[in-house]
Design a protein around this motif. Structure first.
Motif, short mmCIF file in Angstrom:
data_model
loop_
_atom_site.label_atom_id
_atom_site.label_comp_id
_atom_site.label_asym_id
_atom_site.label_seq_id
_atom_site.Cartn_x
_atom_site.Cartn_y
_atom_site.Cartn_z
N ILE A 1 -4.56 -1.65 6.04
CA ILE A 1 -4.38 -0.21 5.85
C ILE A 1 -4.21 0.08 4.38
CG2 ILE A 1 -2.79 1.70 6.28
CD1 ILE A 1 -3.74 1.18 8.88
N GLY A 2 -4.89 1.13 3.92
CA GLY A 2 -4.79 1.53 2.51
C GLY A 2 -6.04 1.10 1.77
N ASN A 3 -6.52 2.00 0.96
CA ASN A 3 -7.73 1.73 0.21
C ASN A 3 -7.54 2.19 -1.23
OD1 ASN A 3 -10.30 1.08 -0.47
ND2 ASN A 3 -11.21 2.95 0.33
N PRO A 4 -7.38 1.28 -2.19
CA PRO A 4 -7.33 -0.16 -2.03
C PRO A 4 -6.08 -0.62 -1.29
CG PRO A 4 -6.87 0.47 -4.31
CD PRO A 4 -7.20 1.72 -3.59
N PRO A 5 -6.15 -1.83 -0.73
CA PRO A 5 -5.00 -2.30 0.06
C PRO A 5 -3.81 -2.72 -0.80
CG PRO A 5 -6.70 -3.98 -0.07
CD PRO A 5 -7.26 -2.77 -0.76
N MET A 6 -2.76 -3.18 -0.11
CA MET A 6 -1.58 -3.68 -0.81
C MET A 6 -1.92 -4.86 -1.71
SD MET A 6 1.73 -4.00 1.65
CE MET A 6 3.16 -3.04 1.20
N ASN A 7 -1.17 -5.01 -2.78
CA ASN A 7 -1.26 -6.21 -3.63
C ASN A 7 -0.23 -7.22 -3.16
OD1 ASN A 7 -3.05 -5.20 -5.84
ND2 ASN A 7 -1.40 -3.70 -6.08
N PHE A 8 -0.59 -8.49 -3.24
CA PHE A 8 0.35 -9.56 -2.87
C PHE A 8 0.45 -10.55 -4.02
CE2 PHE A 8 -1.56 -7.94 0.99
CZ PHE A 8 -0.47 -7.75 1.82
N LEU A 9 1.68 -11.03 -4.27
CA LEU A 9 1.87 -12.08 -5.28
C LEU A 9 2.89 -13.08 -4.74
CD1 LEU A 9 2.26 -9.95 -8.57
CD2 LEU A 9 0.27 -11.35 -7.94
N ILE B 1 8.24 -16.96 -1.01
CA ILE B 1 7.85 -15.88 -0.10
C ILE B 1 6.77 -15.07 -0.81
CG2 ILE B 1 10.04 -15.79 1.14
CD1 ILE B 1 10.80 -13.34 -0.56
N GLU B 2 6.38 -13.93 -0.22
CA GLU B 2 5.36 -13.11 -0.88
C GLU B 2 5.91 -11.74 -1.22
OE1 GLU B 2 0.77 -13.68 -0.15
OE2 GLU B 2 1.87 -13.46 1.73
N PHE B 3 5.59 -11.31 -2.42
CA PHE B 3 5.92 -9.97 -2.90
C PHE B 3 4.71 -9.09 -2.61
CE2 PHE B 3 4.62 -7.29 -6.43
CZ PHE B 3 5.73 -6.50 -6.71
N ALA B 4 4.96 -7.83 -2.21
CA ALA B 4 3.83 -6.92 -1.94
C ALA B 4 4.16 -5.52 -2.45
CB ALA B 4 3.54 -6.88 -0.45
N ILE B 5 3.15 -4.87 -3.00
CA ILE B 5 3.34 -3.50 -3.50
C ILE B 5 2.02 -2.74 -3.36
CG2 ILE B 5 2.76 -4.12 -5.93
CD1 ILE B 5 5.60 -1.71 -5.17
N ARG B 6 2.10 -1.48 -3.00
CA ARG B 6 0.88 -0.67 -2.92
C ARG B 6 0.47 -0.26 -4.34
NH1 ARG B 6 -1.47 -0.22 1.60
NH2 ARG B 6 -0.28 -0.27 3.53
N GLU C 1 12.10 0.69 -4.50
CA GLU C 1 12.24 0.99 -3.07
C GLU C 1 10.92 0.82 -2.31
OE1 GLU C 1 12.35 3.07 -5.52
OE2 GLU C 1 11.22 4.88 -5.04
N ARG C 2 9.82 0.62 -3.02
CA ARG C 2 8.52 0.48 -2.36
C ARG C 2 8.05 -0.98 -2.26
NH1 ARG C 2 6.04 5.73 -2.37
NH2 ARG C 2 7.62 6.86 -1.21
N ILE C 3 8.84 -1.89 -2.82
CA ILE C 3 8.45 -3.30 -2.76
C ILE C 3 8.68 -3.82 -1.34
CG2 ILE C 3 8.96 -5.64 -3.60
CD1 ILE C 3 9.91 -4.35 -6.23
N ARG C 4 7.73 -4.60 -0.83
CA ARG C 4 7.89 -5.24 0.47
C ARG C 4 7.75 -6.74 0.28
NH1 ARG C 4 9.80 -1.26 0.91
NH2 ARG C 4 9.29 0.55 2.18
N TRP C 5 8.32 -7.51 1.24
CA TRP C 5 8.32 -8.96 1.15
C TRP C 5 7.83 -9.54 2.46
CZ3 TRP C 5 9.82 -10.61 -3.71
CH2 TRP C 5 10.53 -9.70 -4.48
N LEU D 1 9.81 -9.40 5.71
CA LEU D 1 11.21 -9.83 5.55
C LEU D 1 12.03 -8.62 5.12
CD1 LEU D 1 10.51 -13.03 3.44
CD2 LEU D 1 11.59 -13.03 5.70
N GLN D 2 13.25 -8.52 5.59
CA GLN D 2 14.09 -7.37 5.20
C GLN D 2 14.93 -7.68 3.98
OE1 GLN D 2 13.44 -4.49 6.28
NE2 GLN D 2 11.96 -5.44 7.66
#
Ligand code: ATP
Length: 347
Positions: free
Chosen positions: A234-242, A269-274, A333-337, A346-347
């Motif tokens: 979901i999302g164009n471009p999609p989420m970034n992962f590092l 783990i993986e970091f993700a951000i739109r 607040e928008r970073i996801r893991w 992960l929370q």
């Protein structure tokens, strides 16, 4: 009440498993979109609910009735397909009236329902025309009117807009949303178009390889993907992962920066951000700019971060050029893991 309950439904085609144990409830009057890439099992699941396909295991309930052993006509559903299936030898009126006549409704009731649904779909002036004299969009309206005229408990739609041109799709999308909300019918809608899914759905069920990965409100699915797949789909471009390396409890090293994160015990783990959740600033993720695409309201920057593709949607006033290194600061607040083992959030 026309709640749809899908209980432990699986489907095998020979040795191939098209659906793995699916459990899902579609609430009364809800508009649920099944979204996923080609071949993930959306149509198979819809056809099982419709009775056009038999499940290898599990149950389907509509309201208080178990329907998975009933023929399609006894399930209280109407379907709209991609190819409309409007009869060419009948007028629009007779197409809409077809199912009502089969059900032996009195003529006055047929008249009332055809008139009402034709008004709803804005095709009153086309009722006398044969479907060969209608445009694709008009034929599609007839197909939707025919489905709604049955006043079913449930409407099932399989890519109903995909044969229309882009502009008509947009128009019909907005119209469908209004019409179905008004008809208060529980709806399952299959598409592989994420914008269509986001714009229409009360809830989106995202499918991958025969499983529902997440079923949630569009904004939730977008903001809080339950799995890495959802963020990347979901999302164009999609989420970034590092990749993120554990520094100590609750602190993670991402592209050389130390960021607060979950109290997970894993080393990596993986970091993700739109892409739109970052801005250029001090002390961010260093990104080597490769491509700059000014898109009007914003600028899309494709960069390299530690050998990985990384995209940012930046303010169009920002001056960046290929070859620059920019520091991209994520909104905390928008970073996801994500857990790289399970791919779950992960929370
Ligand atoms: P699309 O968006 O392309 O229509 P989909 O998500 O609706 O895809 P399905 O049509 O449900 O996918 O198919 C799911 C999987 O099951 C695919 O891999 C497909 O090849 C397989 N499949 C579907 N019908 C059959 C069949 N009758 N026999 C064998 N395999 C089948």
């Amino acid at each position: 009440m026309a709640e749809i309950r899908i209980k432990d439904v699986a489907k095998q085609f020979g040795a191939f498993t098209a659906l793995h144990s699916i459990d899902m409830t579609v609430r009364d009057q809800e508009f649920l979109v099944l979204l996923g890439a080609s071949g993930c099992g959306k149509t198979t699941l819809l056809r099982i609910v419709a009775g056009l396909e038999t499940a290898s295991q599990g149950e389907v309930w509509i309201g208080e009735r178990r329907v998975d052993r009933l023929p399609p006509r006894d399930r209280g559903i109407s379907m709209v397909f991609q190819n409309y299936a409007v009869f060419p030898h009948l007028t629009a009126y007779e197409n809409i009236a077809f199912g009502l006549r089969m059900a032996k409704l009195p003529q006055a009731e047929v008249e009332r329902r055809v008139t009402r649904t034709a008004e709803l779909m804005h095709i009153e002036q086309l009722l006398k025309r044969y479907s060969g004299q209608l445009s694709g969009g008009q034929r599609q309206r007839v197909a939707v009117a025919r489905a709604i005229a049955m006043e079913p408990d449930v409407i099932l739609m399989d890519e109903p807009l995909s044969n229309l041109d882009a502009l008509l799709r947009l128009e019909m999308r907005a119209e469908l949303k209004g019409v179905l909300a008004e008809s208060k019918t529980t709806t399952i809608y299959v598409t592989h178009d994420q914008v269509e899914a986001m714009s229409l759905a009360d809830r989106i069920a995202i499918m991958n390889a025969g499983r529902i990965v997440q079923a949630d409100r569009p904004v939730e699915v977008y903001r809080n993907p339950a799995a890495r797949f959802v963020g990347s789909f979901i999302g164009n471009p999609p989420m970034n992962f590092l990749a993120a390396e554990r520094v100590d409890r609750g602190r993670w090293r991402v592209a050389g920066q130390v960021l607060p994160g979950p109290n997970a015990t894993q080393d990596r783990i993986e970091f993700a951000i739109r892409p739109e959740d970052m801005a250029v600033g001090e002390g961010g993720i260093p990104a080597n700019v490769r491509v700059v695409e000014p898109l009007g309201p914003h600028t899309l920057v494709t960069a390299d971060v530690g050998g990985q593709l990384f995209r940012a949607v930046l303010d169009s006033d920002i001056a960046v050029a290929p070859g620059d290194t920019v520091s991209l600061v994520p909104q905390p607040e928008r970073i996801r893991w994500f857990d790289p083992e399970t791919s779950r959030a992960l929370q």
